[in-house]
Structure formats: structure tokens, C-alpha cells
Design an enzyme around this catalytic site. Sequence first.
Site, PDB file in Angstrom:
ATOM      1  N   GLY A 182      15.430   8.637 -35.688  1.00  0.00           N
ATOM      2  CA  GLY A 182      14.334   9.562 -34.798  1.00  0.00           C
ATOM      3  C   GLY A 182      15.159   9.102 -33.276  1.00  0.00           C
ATOM      4  O   GLY A 182      15.833   9.746 -32.802  1.00  0.00           O
ATOM      5  N   ALA A 183      15.973   8.459 -33.551  1.00  0.00           N
ATOM      6  CA  ALA A 183      17.094   8.428 -32.328  1.00  0.00           C
ATOM      7  C   ALA A 183      18.756   8.676 -32.639  1.00  0.00           C
ATOM      8  O   ALA A 183      19.103   8.745 -30.972  1.00  0.00           O
ATOM      9  CB  ALA A 183      17.376   6.638 -32.188  1.00  0.00           C
TER      10      ALA A 183
ATOM     11  N   GLY B 114       0.471  -1.302  -0.292  1.00  0.00           N
ATOM     12  CA  GLY B 114      -0.166   0.450  -0.263  1.00  0.00           C
ATOM     13  C   GLY B 114       1.119   1.215   0.131  1.00  0.00           C
ATOM     14  O   GLY B 114       1.830   1.425  -0.408  1.00  0.00           O
ATOM     15  N   GLY B 115       0.993   1.609   1.086  1.00  0.00           N
ATOM     16  CA  GLY B 115       1.411   3.447   0.923  1.00  0.00           C
ATOM     17  C   GLY B 115       2.718   3.352   1.084  1.00  0.00           C
ATOM     18  O   GLY B 115       3.749   4.146   0.944  1.00  0.00           O
TER      19      GLY B 115
HETATM   20  C1  HXC Z   1      -2.098  -3.185  11.581  1.00  0.00           C
HETATM   21  C2  HXC Z   1      -0.913  -5.320  10.077  1.00  0.00           C
HETATM   22  C3  HXC Z   1      -0.840  -4.884   8.991  1.00  0.00           C
HETATM   23  C4  HXC Z   1      -1.755  -3.376   8.979  1.00  0.00           C
HETATM   24  C5  HXC Z   1       0.403  -6.158   9.116  1.00  0.00           C
HETATM   25  N1  HXC Z   1      -0.547  -6.364  10.041  1.00  0.00           N
HETATM   26  N2  HXC Z   1      -0.593  -5.296   7.903  1.00  0.00           N
HETATM   27  N3  HXC Z   1      -1.618  -4.535  11.257  1.00  0.00           N
HETATM   28  N4  HXC Z   1      -2.200  -2.424   9.579  1.00  0.00           N
HETATM   29  N5  HXC Z   1      -1.513  -2.934   7.589  1.00  0.00           N
HETATM   30  C6  HXC Z   1      -0.077  -6.913  11.243  1.00  0.00           C
HETATM   31  C7  HXC Z   1      -0.201  -7.950  11.128  1.00  0.00           C
HETATM   32  O1  HXC Z   1      -1.718  -8.406  12.175  1.00  0.00           O
HETATM   33  C8  HXC Z   1       0.520  -9.050  11.767  1.00  0.00           C
HETATM   34  O2  HXC Z   1       0.945  -8.801  13.829  1.00  0.00           O
HETATM   35  C9  HXC Z   1       1.675  -8.514  11.689  1.00  0.00           C
HETATM   36  O3  HXC Z   1       1.553  -7.038  11.513  1.00  0.00           O
HETATM   37  C10 HXC Z   1       2.598  -9.597  10.336  1.00  0.00           C
HETATM   38  O4  HXC Z   1       1.867  -9.181   9.569  1.00  0.00           O
HETATM   39  P1  HXC Z   1       1.946 -10.762   8.886  1.00  0.00           P
HETATM   40  O5  HXC Z   1       0.119 -11.184   7.950  1.00  0.00           O
HETATM   41  O6  HXC Z   1       1.583 -11.815   9.823  1.00  0.00           O
HETATM   42  O7  HXC Z   1       3.295 -10.718   8.552  1.00  0.00           O
HETATM   43  P2  HXC Z   1       3.315 -11.869   6.796  1.00  0.00           P
HETATM   44  O8  HXC Z   1       3.026 -12.955   7.141  1.00  0.00           O
HETATM   45  O9  HXC Z   1       4.785 -11.672   6.890  1.00  0.00           O
HETATM   46  O10 HXC Z   1       2.872 -10.728   6.199  1.00  0.00           O
HETATM   47  C11 HXC Z   1       3.210  -9.193   5.477  1.00  0.00           C
HETATM   48  C12 HXC Z   1       2.173  -8.607   4.853  1.00  0.00           C
HETATM   49  C13 HXC Z   1       0.150  -8.835   5.566  1.00  0.00           C
HETATM   50  C14 HXC Z   1       2.276  -9.138   3.641  1.00  0.00           C
HETATM   51  C15 HXC Z   1       2.502  -6.932   5.008  1.00  0.00           C
HETATM   52  O11 HXC Z   1       0.578  -8.398   6.656  1.00  0.00           O
HETATM   53  C16 HXC Z   1      -0.275  -7.630   4.201  1.00  0.00           C
HETATM   54  O12 HXC Z   1      -0.313  -8.644   3.222  1.00  0.00           O
HETATM   55  N6  HXC Z   1      -0.523  -6.486   5.213  1.00  0.00           N
HETATM   56  C17 HXC Z   1      -1.890  -5.885   4.896  1.00  0.00           C
HETATM   57  C18 HXC Z   1      -1.058  -5.008   3.759  1.00  0.00           C
HETATM   58  C19 HXC Z   1      -1.806  -3.969   2.778  1.00  0.00           C
HETATM   59  O13 HXC Z   1      -2.977  -4.678   2.020  1.00  0.00           O
HETATM   60  N7  HXC Z   1      -1.958  -3.015   3.949  1.00  0.00           N
HETATM   61  C20 HXC Z   1      -3.088  -2.236   3.562  1.00  0.00           C
HETATM   62  C21 HXC Z   1      -2.656  -1.237   2.496  1.00  0.00           C
HETATM   63  S1  HXC Z   1      -3.179   0.127   2.001  1.00  0.00           S
HETATM   64  P3  HXC Z   1       0.084  -9.792  15.227  1.00  0.00           P
HETATM   65  O14 HXC Z   1       0.249  -8.978  15.751  1.00  0.00           O
HETATM   66  O15 HXC Z   1      -0.153 -11.082  14.274  1.00  0.00           O
HETATM   67  O16 HXC Z   1       2.167 -10.208  15.121  1.00  0.00           O
HETATM   68  C22 HXC Z   1      -2.733   1.079   2.343  1.00  0.00           C
HETATM   69  C23 HXC Z   1      -2.992   3.233   1.920  1.00  0.00           C
HETATM   70  C24 HXC Z   1      -2.648   4.065   1.054  1.00  0.00           C
HETATM   71  O17 HXC Z   1      -2.025   1.362   2.665  1.00  0.00           O
HETATM   72  C25 HXC Z   1      -2.775   4.372   0.421  1.00  0.00           C
HETATM   73  C26 HXC Z   1      -2.031   4.114  -0.584  1.00  0.00           C
HETATM   74  C27 HXC Z   1      -2.159   5.130  -2.531  1.00  0.00           C
END
Ligand code: HXC
Length: 514
Positions: free
Chosen positions: A404-405, A169-170
Site C-alpha cells: 500500500g505504501a 490557551g487561545g
Molecule cells: C491576564 C495574565 C494572564 C491572563 C498571565 N497574566 N496570563 N493576565 N490574563 N491569561 C499576567 C499575570 O497576572 C502577571 O501579571 C503576568 O501576566 C506574568 O504572569 P506570570 O504568571 O507571572 O508569568 P509566568 O510565570 O512566566 O507564567 C506565564 C503563564 C502563566 C504560564 C502564561 O501566566 C499562566 O499560566 N497564565 C494563565 C494561562 C491560561 O490559563 N490562560 C487562559 C487560557 S484560556 P503581573 O501584573 O503580575 O505582571 C484561553 C481561551 C481561548 O485562552 C480559547 C481556546 C480554544
Amino acid sequence: MDKKINELLQLRQEALSGGGFKRMSARRAQGRMNARERVDMLLDAGSFEEFDMLKTHRCQNFGMDTRQYPGDGVVTGFGTIDGRLVFVFSQDATVLGGSLSETFAEKICKVMDMAASAGAPLIGLNDSGGARIQEGIESLAGYAEIFERNVRLSGVVPQLSGIFGPCAGGAVYSPALTDIIMMVRHNSYMFLTGPKVVKAVTYEDITTEELGGADVHTSISGVAHLAYDSEAEIINGLRRVLSYLPQNNLESPPWQNNEDSTEREVLELGQVLPPSVNQPYDMLKVVIPCMDKQSWMELQPDYAPNIITGFARLGGASVGIVANQPQHLAGVLDSDSACKAARFVRMCDAFNIPLLTFVDVPGFMPGRQQEHQGVIRHGAKLLYAYAEATVPKITLIVRKAYGGAYCVMSSKHLRGDVNYAWPSAEIAVMGAKGAAEILYGREAAATDDPQEFLKIKEQEYQDQFANPFVAAQRGYVDDVILPERTRFRLCRALGMLGDKRSERPTRKHGNMPL
Ligand code: HXC
């Protein structure tokens, strides 16, 4: 007082332990350093000053009021690299996955604002799951605040990104707005959203590596510039690339004293070109020997390898190199190579790094795939970037400069400052074979031996245009130079252009064909 000091020490200890011993150990077992170790390795020993170590989030949702970590999962502050001031943030994936809260964003924005006012580079060490899901809009707002600052700082201070873990994401959009992105192989990933969400939305099974591993982003997508095998190497890479960049857009890049004489003759350059113009060779065998010894640092070597981009030093000065690579696709320009080079040219121009262009290009890649991909629009980006750049521009035509290149590759007509050619240069609208077929195809068909007829015409075209002298007569190249004198001539030209001035018309900004 003692009680307060003890309380402070206790809070500091909590901050230092991130998301706790168990999570820290688990990540160490995966071959990852923790957020603070990365900062310590990046900066000069003992130079780090941390801010907001005790700052905590304000979220009450989903039981978050009971999950407080001093520092809230990001280490921020300033320090030095080779004695030069830099600002840094390092995300701690052991704290709620390194996810970004409103507070976390405020900490990053603070160092970004400081980097802007101090005129110093910003380095982000990213290891984050993106917006903190429990916070919702506050974390989204936090990201948008960071993006806006990334854009405001763009071209003002260098912004470098290291990717150290799974970033989503961000946590990938902010690096995408920075100048250079480096990744660790098999331990860092960049994607909009991870495999679990991909599966839920599209039912596609895909691994993190396939979705956004370092090899994907340095060879297929072009999102990242370099991939390294370890965290220590990526940190070295970040330190090294900074040595070519100035502190900000109002300064020159640091000059580095070295022993390599600017008058060194490079005798091996006379042997690099193969006997036939249709044979490939490695352009790096031309570029690297001309530069100061040990100074070459290539960027994006595995993405669009038909064009080379990288930094080097010439007589101690930092320079940006763009070069066609005849070893891949004959060095042709296509959509990806044009985008790669255009972005590099703009980075050099933004940061006062003179551009050296080595040309051996048979033209733009023709055909359906490229046309449909928008090679017109992408090629125009490179044309635009070169024409717009006001840094010193020095060009050497090594062999082919067709069509052109020829115009695009920092030609005289785009305000190239010094344009040289080797005697082997061929400057023409197209290769002799294609030209003969177009000009004499019908005539040839009416002869007894069309192939023989075309061969003669091809030779005539080759004799007339396959040389640098017509361009030299027009002043489109400033001189035809001997290969072995190339380093000397480039160094002299660069020295002459040291105080170059160039005015651009006043406008808000141009409308680059994005
Ligand atoms: C809160 C999060 C989190 C998140 C991970 N965690 N991502 N907590 N918000 N976005 C936490 C998990 O709950 C977990 O907590 C710990 O971090 C580790 O995560 P795992 O999934 O166990 O780790 P891993 O298997 O290594 O996977 C990592 C990951 C996955 C691929 C990043 O966690 C994931 O897909 N997270 C979501 C990604 C996502 O969609 N984010 C939002 C994007 S939107 P515990 O307590 O169990 O240790 C965004 C908007 C911005 O960012 C705007 C963009 C233009």
C-alpha cells in the site's frame, strides 16, 4: 497644535514602553527581546508601519480601568521581508502577560483582514498567556474571531507563527491553525494551560519545559515545525521559510536565480545505496545533492523522522520534498509519519509548490500499537492528500516501494505526473521473505528442509519483482533513470510541468479522514 503634538509624542512614548521599564528589563534578563525589537528584526530595515498604537482596552472589571497601556499589549502593522509585503502582529508579554482582550483581538483581526485583501502573508510573533482573565467572554469572543480568520485565510495566504514565550490557551490554538510554527528552545512554551492550573486540576507536578517546551513540540507532539536556540535564529527561520512560499494561493512561489546548473551530474548518487537492501542509509544523501546548492530547508526533522519533509529549490523554483528515510524504522509509514507528510503535501498543494517524492518504503508499520492508534485512518490522510493534490507531482523510486505504501507515495495511479525509478527500485506487494512465507509456508513445512525451501522461493520472488522493469513495462514508471542523471531529469520534468492544468470536480469540500 504644539500641545496636541506633545500629547501624541507622550502617548507614543507610553506605547513604546510597553508594560514598563521594570518588566521590560526582567524579560531582557531572560534573554528575550521586546515585541517591537522582534518586529524590527523580522522586517526589512525601516519598512514597518504600525497601526493602532494608541488603542486601549475598555474593560472596567477588577480595577482594569486603572491599568491602561496604549497599544494594549500587541504591536500590529505591515512591512516587507526581502521586499515582499507582509502583515505582522507581535504580542508584548510585559503588558498584562500579553493576554488577549477584546481590543487586542480587534487589532489582530484588522491586520488579518488586511492580509486577506492585500493577498499577503501574515506572521504572528506570539508571547501571550491567552485570554485576558479579567475580561471573560469578550476575550473569548476575540479569540474565536481570530480563529475564524485563521481558517478563512488558510490556503489563501501563508500564515507563519513564531512562539517566543510561554503561550497558553487561545495563544496556541491560533498558531495551531497556521501553516508553520517555530519555537525558541528553553524560552518558549505552548500549552492549553500552564503548570499552575495543571496542578490545581490534576494535582500533577510538571515544569513548563516538560509540559510544552520546544523539544516536546518538535519531537513528541508534532505541534511545531522547528526549534531554534535563540530569538535571532527563529526570526531568520521565519524570513527564510517565507522565501519558498508565494504571497498567496493565486501566485507562484518566488523564483530564485542561482548558479547551480540544471545539467549538473551528481556522480556520488551512484554510491549512496548500501550493498544489501536490508541495510539503512541516509535519504538526505540522495535528496540534497539533487537540489540547488544551499537550498534545502527541512521541516519537522525530529518528529516522525522516518519521513522527511522540507523545502528546496530546483533550477531556482521552489519545491516541496517528501522522502522516506530508511535510516529510521527502515523508512516505514506509520501514523505519525503519514500525518506529518499529509499536512505538508496539503500545504504545498495550497500554495502552488510542486511536490517531489523520493520513495524507499518497506510498507506500513504492522502491529497492535499502530492499528490501535488508527494507522488506517492516518495512512488514509496521506493517500487522500496526494490524490487530491493538483500541483506538479514528480516521484522517484529509489529502492523499495512495497504494498500500500507504493500506492500512497505519489504513485502514477494517484495522478503522479512524472514517475521515475532508479535501476535499484523494487516494486512489489511485499518484501520477498514475507511473500515466500505466505505463499509457500505450508509447502515448505512438508519438506525436509523448510528453511532451504523458503530461501529458494524467496530468491524466485526477489528475481521476479525486485526490479523496476515490470512497472516500466506497464507504464507505471515513466522511465528508469541513472542515478547520476537524476538532477537533470527532475529539472526537466519540473520545467515541462510548469503550466500544468488540473481540474477537480466541483464540490464544497471532500471529507478527508481526519
Ligand atoms: C491576564 C495574565 C494572564 C491572563 C498571565 N497574566 N496570563 N493576565 N490574563 N491569561 C499576567 C499575570 O497576572 C502577571 O501579571 C503576568 O501576566 C506574568 O504572569 P506570570 O504568571 O507571572 O508569568 P509566568 O510565570 O512566566 O507564567 C506565564 C503563564 C502563566 C504560564 C502564561 O501566566 C499562566 O499560566 N497564565 C494563565 C494561562 C491560561 O490559563 N490562560 C487562559 C487560557 S484560556 P503581573 O501584573 O503580575 O505582571 C484561553 C481561551 C481561548 O485562552 C480559547 C481556546 C480554544
